[in-house]
Motif scaffolding. Structure first.
Motif, PDB file in Angstrom:
ATOM      1  N   VAL A   1       9.027  41.939  21.044  1.00 15.33           N
ATOM      2  CA  VAL A   1       8.284  42.982  21.751  1.00 15.33           C
ATOM      3  C   VAL A   1       9.268  44.092  22.065  1.00 15.33           C
ATOM      4  O   VAL A   1      10.358  43.839  22.574  1.00 15.33           O
ATOM      5  N   TYR A   2       8.913  45.317  21.743  1.00  9.84           N
ATOM      6  CA  TYR A   2       9.811  46.459  21.952  1.00  9.84           C
ATOM      7  C   TYR A   2       9.239  47.322  23.059  1.00  9.84           C
ATOM      8  O   TYR A   2       8.200  47.957  22.885  1.00  9.84           O
ATOM      9  N   ARG A   3       9.904  47.324  24.203  1.00  9.98           N
ATOM     10  CA  ARG A   3       9.473  48.138  25.337  1.00  9.98           C
ATOM     11  C   ARG A   3      10.259  49.440  25.336  1.00  9.98           C
ATOM     12  O   ARG A   3      11.451  49.445  25.661  1.00  9.98           O
ATOM     13  N   ILE A   4       9.602  50.514  24.987  1.00  4.32           N
ATOM     14  CA  ILE A   4      10.284  51.805  24.903  1.00  4.32           C
ATOM     15  C   ILE A   4      10.637  52.280  26.315  1.00  4.32           C
ATOM     16  O   ILE A   4       9.785  52.339  27.206  1.00  4.32           O
TER      17      ILE A   4
ATOM     18  N   VAL B   1       4.419  45.724  19.458  1.00  2.76           N
ATOM     19  CA  VAL B   1       4.371  44.275  19.289  1.00  2.76           C
ATOM     20  C   VAL B   1       4.221  43.959  17.811  1.00  2.76           C
ATOM     21  O   VAL B   1       3.390  44.561  17.121  1.00  2.76           O
ATOM     22  N   ALA B   2       5.016  43.016  17.347  1.00  2.00           N
ATOM     23  CA  ALA B   2       4.910  42.572  15.960  1.00  2.00           C
ATOM     24  C   ALA B   2       4.552  41.097  15.930  1.00  2.00           C
ATOM     25  O   ALA B   2       5.256  40.271  16.512  1.00  2.00           O
ATOM     26  N   ASP B   3       3.439  40.766  15.317  1.00  2.00           N
ATOM     27  CA  ASP B   3       3.099  39.383  15.041  1.00  2.00           C
ATOM     28  C   ASP B   3       2.792  39.270  13.554  1.00  2.00           C
ATOM     29  O   ASP B   3       3.011  40.205  12.779  1.00  2.00           O
TER      30      ASP B   3
ATOM     31  N   PRO C   1       8.001  48.282  32.200  1.00  2.00           N
ATOM     32  CA  PRO C   1       7.132  47.097  32.118  1.00  2.00           C
ATOM     33  C   PRO C   1       5.964  47.345  31.168  1.00  2.00           C
ATOM     34  O   PRO C   1       5.453  48.469  31.063  1.00  2.00           O
ATOM     35  N   ALA C   2       5.558  46.305  30.476  1.00  2.00           N
ATOM     36  CA  ALA C   2       4.545  46.458  29.420  1.00  2.00           C
ATOM     37  C   ALA C   2       3.234  47.011  29.959  1.00  2.00           C
ATOM     38  O   ALA C   2       2.526  47.740  29.275  1.00  2.00           O
TER      39      ALA C   2
ATOM     40  N   TYR D   1       0.506  35.429  22.309  1.00  2.00           N
ATOM     41  CA  TYR D   1       0.651  36.885  22.302  1.00  2.00           C
ATOM     42  C   TYR D   1       0.756  37.412  23.730  1.00  2.00           C
ATOM     43  O   TYR D   1       1.650  38.201  24.057  1.00  2.00           O
ATOM     44  N   ILE D   2      -0.147  36.965  24.593  1.00  2.00           N
ATOM     45  CA  ILE D   2      -0.168  37.451  25.971  1.00  2.00           C
ATOM     46  C   ILE D   2       1.111  37.063  26.696  1.00  2.00           C
ATOM     47  O   ILE D   2       1.722  37.863  27.409  1.00  2.00           O
ATOM     48  N   GLN D   3       1.552  35.818  26.509  1.00  5.00           N
ATOM     49  CA  GLN D   3       2.743  35.339  27.209  1.00  5.00           C
ATOM     50  C   GLN D   3       3.993  36.081  26.757  1.00  5.00           C
ATOM     51  O   GLN D   3       4.878  36.360  27.560  1.00  5.00           O
ATOM     52  N   GLN D   4       4.072  36.403  25.452  1.00  9.71           N
ATOM     53  CA  GLN D   4       5.245  37.094  24.945  1.00  9.71           C
ATOM     54  C   GLN D   4       5.289  38.557  25.415  1.00  9.71           C
ATOM     55  O   GLN D   4       6.344  39.075  25.772  1.00  9.71           O
TER      56      GLN D   4
END
Length: 532
Positions: A62-65, A77-79, A69-70, A520-523
């Protein structure tokens, strides 16, 4: 390293497009080198991202620019699903470049920067983790697509392009309205935070939330060309230049991606009393109606580009119906069908452009199946040969090359064995039968089979008209790059036929992942950032 890898497919085409605009149209070689390097690098980045996702049980990163906080900041997000779509967009763009580098890009200005901006918008839409930035990237790719749809000018292209712009501006307005309603109810637009909040939305505001979701869904159904919202697509795609229409084959899949993502993440089985499955019933029967409309249009089409356009409509309807069933096994087969149909339709657009246009004038490309002649060209029976021109090397396309490519496209689009189109449809249809006696599944199953037979009829009719009715018909000359693009796309479909096990395993894992969004949510949203 994988964290920073996520933002590369967005930043790279943005920087390359800016450089190309600074370099200018006069330095064509520099512009072309930048495009080739950018698309090749995007394929490498997407492949690395997909490998990282395949090695990770949940997400690559997960990349937080700005490290916000998200819930409040911009998050990428990459899945497995987003990595697959980024790779598909990058491979398609790289495969189309040799075709576009010839005659087609010179009919208007700034083709290459527009293509890079389109890739930026596509990759951003696939990787973003919140609805507002999804809107931003959607507008970026739409703005680039407006320029590409009008590229080359001409009355026919301008008329269809303005129609396309008006429809998509309406969809953008609905998108913004739906997002505003959702934000007004929940106070956030982060997808993971919304998934946490939606089950606890109070009864008094739940109707407003559902209204926002419905408006948002309509905006994406317009983009996926669901009947009766897809009347714009065949005309627009037929009027665009072949390379642009081939790239647009992926555009409807953006809507499919978003509907699949939001339907399972925000309104899936874990959404509690607010669960409406993002209108999965509407998507199922809307997909059925779209397939019927596509079949009727395809059987009535009298030019190759519209025939390809109605194949796009049929593929969209098939995917809508499949994701509307909300079954992981069907979703896995639908993802395989998404990849194969995109590559096959793109190849068919390129073949149609070579069969029905001489490419040497500046008027609209005529893609009619009506007879035509091109004086001064060698007949197709003289075989493949190179001829030096004043400014370029051209290759006369023999009838064997064009007819073989046409035949391969017909097999892939109809879903006939032994090519990967059959394997993708089988992977999608078999779980429908195993799901039990569900009316919607049975109707969709039957229509997909009927659509395959009707595709055979339409393609056979077009092939007979082109290759058999007029034995003296002269075929146009094409550059080696134009032939290479078609062969690369068809070669990828052939590779997915002989090496189907690993891709199908990846797609099954992808389907299981998106149908269980807890990881996904937890990550994306650790416990410390979870909304109250």
């Amino acid at each position: 390293m994988s964290n920073h890898l996520i933002i590369a497919p967005i930043v790279l085409p943005l920087l390359v497009a800016a450089l190309q605009l600074l370099v200018g149209e006069k330095r064509r070689c520099t512009v072309l080198v930048l495009s080739i390097a950018s698309c090749a690098a995007l394929v490498a980045f997407a492949a690395a991202l997909m490998l990282a996702v395949a090695d990770d049980g949940a997400l690559a990163a997960v990349y937080r620019i700005g490290d916000w906080p998200a819930r409040f900041g911009i998050v990428l997000v990459a899945d497995r699903l987003s990595a697959l779509m980024v790779l598909l967009a990058s491979v398609l763009a790289l495969a189309l470049l040799p075709y576009a580098l010839g005659r087609w890009q010179h009919r208007g200005g700034h083709f290459q920067p527009l293509l890079q901006f389109l890739l930026m918008g596509l990759n951003g839409a696939f990787l973003t983790g919140d609805l507002f930035n999804l809107f931003v990237f959607f507008e970026v790719l739409l703005a680039a697509s407006y320029g590409l749809a009008l590229h080359g000018s001409g009355a026919r292209r301008v008329s269809a392009g303005l129609h396309y712009i008006a429809v998509n501006l309406t969809a953008s307005m609905l998108f913004l309205l739906g997002v505003s309603l959702i934000f007004g109810v929940t106070g956030t637009l982060n997808m993971a935070a919304l998934a946490e909040l939606i089950p606890h939305v109070p009864e008094r505001t739940r109707a407003l939330l559902h209204a926002g979701a419905a408006i948002l869904g309509v905006a994406f159904l317009i983009k996926t060309a669901m009947w009766p919202l897809g009347f714009w697509l065949p005309r627009t795609y037929a009027a665009a230049s072949p390379a642009v229409a081939a790239m647009f084959a992926l555009m409807t899949k953006v809507g499919i991606y978003v509907l699949l993502r939001l339907g399972l993440l925000l309104f899936g089985a874990d959404a509690g009393p607010a669960s409406i499955h993002f209108g999965s019933g509407w998507m199922l029967w809307g997909g059925v109606a779209t397939v019927v409309a596509g079949i009727v249009g395809m059987l009535g089409a009298r030019d190759l580009a519209k025939l390809a356009g109605y194949n796009v409509v049929i593929s969209s309807g098939t995917l809508l119906g499949a994701i509307g069933l909300q079954l992981p096994a069907v979703t896995a087969g639908a993802l395989a069908y998404l990849v194969i149909s995109t590559l096959a339709i793109a190849a068919f657009f390129l073949v149609a452009g070579l069969l029905a246009s001489d490419g040497d004038d500046d008027t609209d490309d005529s893609l009619s199946l009506e007879p035509y002649e091109q004086p001064g060209e060698a007949s197709a029976g003289e075989g493949l040969y190179a001829q030096e021109d004043e400014s370029r090397v051209v290759i006369s396309a023999p009838i064997a090359l064009l007819s073989g490519s046409f035949f391969a496209c017909a097999l892939l689009l109809a879903g006939l064995p032994p090519l990967s189109g059959f394997l993708a449809k089988f992977a999608m249809l078999a779980p429908m039968l195993a799901a039990g006696p569900r009316v919607g599944a049975i109707v969709l199953f039957t229509l997909i089979i009927v659509a395959g037979f009707c595709t055979v009829i339409a393609m056979c009719r077009a092939g007979i008209q082109i290759f058999w009715v007029e034995p003296e018909r002269l075929f146009p000359k094409v550059r080696l790059g134009e032939t290479a693009s078609i062969l690369v796309l068809l070669g990828l479909c052939l590779l997915l036929t002989v090496q189907a096990e690993a891709p199908l395993r990846y797609l099954r894992d992808t389907a299981r992942q998106i149908h269980t969004p807890a990881a996904y949510i937890q990550q994306v949203l650790p416990t410390a950032e979870a909304p109250p």
